[in-house]
Design an enzyme around this catalytic site. Structure first.
Site, PDB file in Angstrom:
ATOM      1  N   GLU A 188      -6.870  -7.201  -0.957  1.00  0.00           N
ATOM      2  CA  GLU A 188      -7.385  -7.343   0.404  1.00  0.00           C
ATOM      3  C   GLU A 188      -8.868  -7.015   0.371  1.00  0.00           C
ATOM      4  OE1 GLU A 188      -5.318  -4.873   3.145  1.00  0.00           O
ATOM      5  OE2 GLU A 188      -3.346  -5.790   2.790  1.00  0.00           O
TER       6      GLU A 188
ATOM      7  N   GLU B 122       0.825  -1.212   0.000  1.00  0.00           N
ATOM      8  CA  GLU B 122       0.000   0.000   0.000  1.00  0.00           C
ATOM      9  C   GLU B 122       0.861   1.265   0.000  1.00  0.00           C
ATOM     10  OE1 GLU B 122      -4.278  -1.239   1.825  1.00  0.00           O
ATOM     11  OE2 GLU B 122      -2.824  -0.485   3.271  1.00  0.00           O
TER      12      GLU B 122
END
Length: 785
Positions: free
Chosen positions: A263, A190
């Site tokens: 995710e 991320e």
């Protein structure tokens, strides 16, 4: 923009092409495979494969239970398991790597392969995952500077690249190209949320390649920043917990490649002092079905959450420590139990199985047992664990500067006789208790930015002692530069006089290290007063799981048979600690409890079910009473407008940028015409429309917040997580109607050109989405009397 793989994988001839070859087998029969990224499909040996993956962190599950949990993941309908590596878990001390026992990542991958699961590897160097410092080692903080982590600074990239090289030595042989189960490897994690240095990202990709990984590499990012750090050398996947269409559209905008959610949030994590969080079943099932119908792949975060055993739990920004339980409301619970969510996910995936693919039955669930209440009769004061020789220093620096990793630190200095006054420190991370000649006079608390305490008058020189407890390092955002301890300058301001420096300190630390090591203690049966260790025993007739009830204790750490079980805090929401059966002995077991605030009675019991949602906020450290008030009456709004309906983020740019230290959002009404307001996230924008660094932000004022049933604390609006939110009170005694106010202290005066509002996420029925609003930017929007 098409996805351009950095290389095409090759393989020797003679590979099997049957359906059974599309799943890994036992290591003895393992064959090398070719895994590629096509324009619309993942290709295994030239055949399309949809990845149905689930996250499971092997450090959060006892090694003895790895096969059991992997069998459950397989039975739920998944064909892959996603595995983080936490750098600090394997290199707590610089240059000393540990891959043994519970830390044997290669053994975990081989077990996954044996159970018929592929592995998607996520080696960092940064992981997040509500883990101590996001997986980064504490010793990195010995370097100077507050903005070097996850950058091209040599102080970070040198150790980080060495870590990746070490990962390659251990796990490179387990790639599919060599007959192992590892299909893909993630680069960083991320990063688009943290930064935008594409050369840093390319450097990390090269480090992974140099480490010997020849399978496809990818990066993941939240939907709204997928484009920010996309590079053609890496496959991009999107992270989200709802609105998969928006996530997949973000991927389509940057590449021509298979669609994947890296995710998918099936629940959420808990923090101390706020209500237990759960995820919906019906909405999740609908999203899973939709992704599969779109030929998409996904990874459930979490499929099985587990427990942050030891001292490995992290801390959300700006400072909300995570609970030891990492149950996550996952389909497989903390103790390996299954229920409605597991069965619903299993049913949703069944129609999408490949021809010949069968779902095995879930393995039997593990037994749980109760333990009759038992008393811990022996005690040792915390001071009994201090080393004999102190560290002497004129001024106070972070504990990392003294080579201390985490634990308890005692600071002592002499304060001359004189009138009452105020002791103030520059920083105190995390919690501290201040005593003058042995008598407690107050606390420091990083959660409330409390760094000063009143000191009474003294007729003679007095010893000031500060006992500091490090809970956890922040695991998200630039706040990962989370140096601990009392940090100077330290001053004492006598009443009516100017501040004077407090110098010449003695430090003694109990450093719990990587594994939560207990110091050597001399035990007595004397009644404890103040912070102390307690010791006792219990007898077990079987080695079944149990949940230790610590609700009548205060704040501290538990050890079982010398193994650090984790942290507890009776403020909740978790009131129990999961104790796995394999860590229990048949017969007599030793338990040690560190309690920093003192138990009601030193009694522990074991029960068959956990308590995950019971708040007892009256047991918290004293919270300072805010005397702040809004001062908007004579101030004109910087901007007024109306937000669109829906869950999408909305950027608003001002006609003229405004300067100020405070930002205030006024919610005048909501789209559903109810009296509530909610915000998932507020970001402020500069002239170029880019988010402004918010590492120094804090909540200056909020008129209403729900901290229990919805975990709607105001701080959730500035923690960078769109999955949680600020929500005004919903309990009848505290409910207020519009207008609602949320004011943020920015830490310094800055220029603000606009802001980004992210509404509360979820379906159309959620409450609190703001319609008409005003915003203010200024230096005195919130004032102290």
């Amino acid at each position: 923009m098409p996805f351009l793989p950095s290389r095409r994988l090759t393989l020797s001839a003679g590979m099997a092409a049957s359906v059974s070859a599309l799943m890994p087998g036992a290591p003895a029969a393992a064959k090398a495979h070719r895994f590629e990224i096509g324009p619309s499909d993942f290709l295994l040996d030239g055949r399309p494969i949809q990845i149905r993956c689930g996250e499971m962190h092997f450090p959060r599950v006892p090694r003895e239970y790895w096969p059991h949990r992997l069998k459950m993941i397989k039975a739920m309908g998944l064909n892959a398991v996603c595995a983080y590596l936490f750098w600090n878990y394997h290199e707590w001390n610089e240059g000393q790597f540990d891959w043994e026992g519970q830390k044997d990542a290669a053994a975990f991958c081989r077990m996954a392969q044996k159970e018929g699961l592929w592995v998607i590897l996520r080696p960092g160097p940064y992981a997040c995952a509500e883990w101590e410092m996001g997986g980064l080692p504490w010793w990195l903080l010995k370097a100077e500077g507050d903005a070097f982590l996850r950058t091209r600074a040599e102080a970070f990239t040198g150790p980080a690249h060495r870590w990746i090289e070490e990962v390659g030595r251990h796990l490179g042989p387990l790639q599919v190209t060599k007959g192992g189960p590892i299909l893909m490897v993630q680069v960083e994690n991320e990063y688009g949320f943290f930064g935008n240095d594409l050369e840093y990202l390319r450097g990390m990709r090269k480090a992974v390649e140099r480490a010997g990984f020849d399978v496809p590499l990818f990066q993941c990012n939240p939907t709204h920043v997928v484009a920010k750090t996309h590079i053609p050398e890496l496959l991009s996947v999107a992270n989200f917990g709802n609105d998969p269409e928006a996530g997949f559209n973000a991927l389509r905008s940057v590449q021509r490649a298979p669609l994947m959610c890296g995710e998918y949030y099936s629940g959420w994590f808990d923090v101390w002092g706020a209500g237990h969080r759960t995820g919906g079943v019906q909405s999740s099932v609908a999203d899973i079905k939709w992704m599969l119908q779109q030929n998409g792949s996904f990874s459930l975060y979490m499929a099985h959450g587990g427990t942050s055993f030891g001292l490995w739990g992290g801390c959300d920004r700006p400072f909300q420590p995570d609970t030891t339980s990492y149950d996550y409301d996952a389909p497989i619970s903390e103790a390996g139990r299954i229920g409605e969510k597991f069965e619903a996910y299993r049913s949703a995936m069944r129609p999408f199985l490949k021809t010949g693919e069968r779902l095995p039955a879930p393995p039997p669930q593990k037994n749980t047992m109760a333990l009759a209440p038992f008393t811990l009769e022996e005690c040792a004061p915390v001071s009994a664990g201090y080393p004999a020789d102190p560290v002497r220093t004129r001024e106070l620096r972070s504990i990392e500067a003294y080579g201390i990793s985490r634990g308890l630190v005692s600071y002592k200095a002499v304060l001359p006789a004189g009138p009452e006054g105020v002791l103030k420190v520059n920083k105190a991370r995390d919690l501290a208790w201040i005593r003058v000649d042995g008598k407690e006079v107050g606390t420091f608390d990083v959660r409330h930015e409390r760094t000063s305490v009143a000191i009474p008058a003294r007729s003679r020189d007095a010893v000031i002692e500060i006992l500091l407890y490090t809970i956890a390092r922040v695991n998200f955002g630039v706040e990962v530069h989370d140096r601990k301890g009392i940090q100077g300058p330290v001053t004492f301001t006598p009443k009516g006089s100017a501040p004077i420096p407090v110098e010449n300190w003695e430090l003694r630390a109990i450093d719990f290290g990587a594994n939560g090591d207990l110091p050597k203690l001399n035990w007595t049966r004397d009644k404890a007063s103040g912070p102390a260790f307690y010791r006792g025993t219990f007898t077990a007739t079987s080695r079944d799981d149990t949940f230790l009830n610590l609700s009548n204790w205060g704040l501290g750490i538990v050890w079982i048979n010398g193994r650090c079980l984790g942290r507890y805090w009776s403020i909740g929401p978790t009131q129990t600690m999961y104790l796995p059966g394999p860590w229990i002995k048949k017969g007599v077991n030793e338990i040690v409890v560190l309690d920093l605030t003192g138990p009601d009675t030193p009694v522990v019991l074991g029960q068959t079910t956990p308590i995950l949602d019971e708040l007892r906020l009256e047991r918290d450290l004293p919270k300072p009473k805010s005397k702040r008030t809004l001062a908007l009456a004579n101030t004109s709004p910087t901007h007024s407008g109306a937000f669109r309906q829906g869950s999408n983020s909305q950027d608003v740019m001002f006609e003229t940028p405004a300067k100020g230290r405070q930002f205030c959002l006024v919610s005048q009404n909501a789209h559903d015409q109810k009296g509530f307001s909610a915000v998932a996230e507020i970001a402020l924008l500069d002239k170029s429309g880019q988010p402004i660094n918010q590492s120094d932000w804090s909540v200056a004022y909020v008129d209403s917040e729900e901290v229990a049933s919805l975990n709607g604390a105001a701080v959730n609006a500035i923690n960078g997580q769109a999955a949680d939110f600020w929500h005004t009170a919903v309990r009848s005694a505290d409910v207020r109607d519009h207008p609602h106010y949320l004011a943020i202290d920015l830490g310094r005066t800055i220029e603000v050109a606009g802001f980004r509002y992210t509404p509360r996420q979820g379906g159309d029925g959620v409450t609190g989405r703001i319609k008409d609003y005003q915003v203010y930017v200024g230096d005195a929007l919130v004032v102290e009397p």
